[in-house]
Every structure is written in structure tokens, then in C-alpha cells.
Design an enzyme around this catalytic site. Sequence first.
Site, PDB file in Angstrom:
ATOM      1  N   GLU A 115      39.445  -6.562  34.262  1.00  0.00           N
ATOM      2  CA  GLU A 115      40.401  -6.087  34.595  1.00  0.00           C
ATOM      3  C   GLU A 115      39.562  -5.485  35.913  1.00  0.00           C
ATOM      4  O   GLU A 115      39.993  -3.388  35.209  1.00  0.00           O
ATOM      5  CB  GLU A 115      41.613  -5.450  33.962  1.00  0.00           C
ATOM      6  CG  GLU A 115      42.578  -6.792  32.961  1.00  0.00           C
ATOM      7  CD  GLU A 115      43.804  -5.520  31.649  1.00  0.00           C
ATOM      8  OE1 GLU A 115      44.348  -5.680  32.439  1.00  0.00           O
ATOM      9  OE2 GLU A 115      43.425  -4.251  32.060  1.00  0.00           O
ATOM     10  N   GLU A 135      45.291 -12.505  28.587  1.00  0.00           N
ATOM     11  CA  GLU A 135      46.526 -11.410  27.532  1.00  0.00           C
ATOM     12  C   GLU A 135      47.586 -11.269  28.543  1.00  0.00           C
ATOM     13  O   GLU A 135      48.424 -11.450  29.774  1.00  0.00           O
ATOM     14  CB  GLU A 135      45.527  -9.858  28.710  1.00  0.00           C
ATOM     15  CG  GLU A 135      44.230  -9.761  27.524  1.00  0.00           C
ATOM     16  CD  GLU A 135      44.049  -8.117  27.870  1.00  0.00           C
ATOM     17  OE1 GLU A 135      44.926  -7.232  28.118  1.00  0.00           O
ATOM     18  OE2 GLU A 135      43.213  -7.479  28.186  1.00  0.00           O
TER      19      GLU A 135
END
Length: 476
Positions: free
Chosen positions: A192, A382
Site C-alpha cells: 500500500e 487484503e
Amino acid sequence: MHISSILRSSSHDKIHLIMTKRILPPKDRFQFPKNFVWGTATASAQIEGAAFEDGKCPSIWDTFARQPGKVAQGQNLDVACDHYHKFRSDFKLMKSLGIKNYRFSFSWCRLFPENNQTPNPKGVRFYRHLIEAMLENGITPWATMYHWDLPQYFQDQGGWLTRKMPEAFAPYVNFLVQTYGDLVKNWFTLNEVSCFIGGSYSPEGVQAPGLSKSPAEVNQATHYALLAHGYGVRAVREYGRKGSKVGMAENAHTFIPVLEDEDSIEAAREIYQIKNASMLGAMLRGGYDRYYQKLIPDRKERAQVEKGDFALMGEAVDFVGINIYTGGFVEKNSKGKAVEIPFPANYPRADSPWLRLNPRALYWGTRLAQDCYGAKAIHITENGFGYNDPDEVTGTYNDVHRKEYYRLYLEQAHRAIQDGVPLQGYFAWSFMDNFEWQDGYTRRFGMIHTDYKTLKRTPKLSAVWYSKVIHKNGLI
């Protein structure tokens, strides 16, 4: 059979049989491909604890958490889930649930506590024992090279705002693959970038190190992170064992056509490529294209590029990892322009205010990666839902809200596969409740409940359900 025919039946048993047959789903409904990867995920800083044990140095999150008002209730990472000492029993629990794939991350602070020079023997040994314990329990390791916990000594030298960071990342990732490549075949470079750069250096500064920088500086830091990613890919190519694969886990901006008609789908493609131009688009296209120019119209705010940068950041990946939790709706307005649609105030969401319930995000988040960037292999790295669950539980905690969230999203994963999207794996976030960054321990994403006082682990309903999904290789 029409309902009128059923009502005319004189046999109650016959009615019951007919109605039962009508509501039971087909036997193979929502079956997944034979080799689909089912897994869970965590990150070193969020679960390990032992923040200053066995030579580990402070990370930016250790520092940030000690600043008043930065983390909920002044909580820190010192103990977390104490996975550092409990990993063997944690993997036994994982095995008992039938989870055979686990995404974890290395702590740079634990491996190189002093200026990235000399490896810490205790840290090196810990991760070897950690991975060996996974393998002993039949769990395949999926390793993330960097998941936000930058050593504080790098931040003191400017952190991701300087070109020193990707240059320092190169020897670190070379060491990782050289040291653990005999045990690990699946690698993620960074987790991320949009968060650990955008959430850390943007005006909001809600994540460590919590600095407020100009748009130009944020865009330059993103560029440096892309270069670090490239070094991670090269490390696997050079030092990984045969069959090793590498990609990135990025929380790409996800957009959903409010109506699945031609105009709304076209609007979703347009906005998706603009919003992801500085990260996912730049990585997969090996440069900054016209969408990047639309995203950052001011030339002065765009990243400065040196010779060789595009080749490095565009190193070919084996798969695209995408963290998907939610997404925004888009359409074409009356003028034919692609626009985002604001959420009404009462739109359903988790206790995490940013996490709105939007199952179709998983379908369109993967489909658009294929349609727009030609992704040949995709993993959901995720996906989960955060609630303020009870601090203490007895028996199995009934988190039916989380279980239903997973099921709704996985229905959309199945739909994507049926439509030809090359979705090959799914990693639920998270295996256990843990330190959720600025939310501390107040927000729980885990399938396993963590009692932070006793450190007892208790499987929730979602864990029991997910175990059955894995066993069936399909939804139940």
C-alpha cells in the site's frame, strides 16, 4: 411449479419437499477453481510485539505512537499480539482451521537495527524459525518485504522523501531473498504505497511519521517507492529460487459503475485509470501516461524522473496484488463526463468510517485491473471488515456481520472468475485482531479474537465459516 399448484396439494410433506428443493442452491454453486489460493494476512508491526527486544530498533510507528493524540487511547506496538513469542501456537491454530497460505511481512527494524549495515543475528534467526514453523504446519509463506514499519533512523535522514530510500531498499531486499529464498517462493515488494506515502506525508498526516508535505513532495515520494518496488522485483529475479514469483500489494482506488451499463462502465474505466495513474498504472505501464497528467495537471507537482527510473519501476511482475475493502460509485453525468457519486450519510459501513459496505468493489477492482492494465494474474491480498468487537469473549464469538461481509465479497470474486478475470487467490484481513495503526487496538479486523490482556486467541464465527469455505473450495 407455480405456487397455486403447491397450494392445491393435499400433502403437507409434499409441499415441504417441493419448497425445500426450490430453496436449496445447486450443489456446485460458488465453487472456485481447483488451485485457488485461500489465505490470511497480517503484518510484522501489527502483531509481533517485542518492539525493543533482541536488538530491534524503533520504527516510525514506535515513535509515532508515543506522540500524544496520534493513536487511539495512546496505545502502542510494544506487545501487540506477542506473535514474536507465540508464533508456533499461532501456526498450529492456523493449521487447525485448514489455512494453507499466509501473507506475513519482515520487519526491517528487526533485521537491520543500525543504519542498514550489519544484520542482526537474532532477527535473522527469528524469521527463519518463523518460516520453518509455517512450513512444518503445511502453510505456504507469502512474504511482504515492507509493510510500513520504516526504521526510525531512515526517517531521521528524510525517509521516503529522499532518493536514499530506494537506494537503501536495494541491499535490504537482496539480503531478504538471498537469506530466505530457499524457504519462500512468493514475494510482495511493498504494501500500500498509496497509504504509507499518502497517509504519512499528505496534509492530513494521520499515519507515521505524520508529516504535512506539499503535493510535489508527496508525488516525488511515491516515485521513490516505485523505484524501491523495482529493486524488490530485481532481487527476486536475481536471487530467488526457480519458480519464485513477485508482485506488489497495492490498495488501488476502486470504482464501480453505479449501473452496469455501457456509459457507467466507461466512466469507471476512465476514473480508475486517472486515480491509479501515479501508482498501479505507473508500475504496470512502466511510466507516467496521459492519465497521470490528468491526475496531476500542474507540471510543477509531478515527480522528477531520472534516466533508468521507468525501466526500474516497470520491471515485469508475475502477479498483481490488490487490497480491496470498499469502492466508490461512478457514472456519466448529463454532459457525458465521468463523475464520482457522493455517498449518502446513512450508507452502510463498518465501525471504520472509511470502510463502506460495497461487495461489487471486489468484482470491479479486479476486472478493471485486467481490462485497463492487462493483468494476467491477480491476488486479493487484503479484504476484511473492522468493528469495535468486545474486548473479552467466551467460546466462539458470533461475528456474523463479518462473516456475511466476507461472503458477499467472495460472491463477487466468484463472479469475476466466471467472467474470465484471472483472479487466483484471496487473503482475508486479518488472521487475528491486532494493532490497527492510528486506531490502535480499538478496531478489530481479525477472524481470531485477541484478548489483549491475556493474549488468548479465540476463533470467531468468521474463522469457523472460512475454514469450511477452504475445505469445500467454495462458498457455503
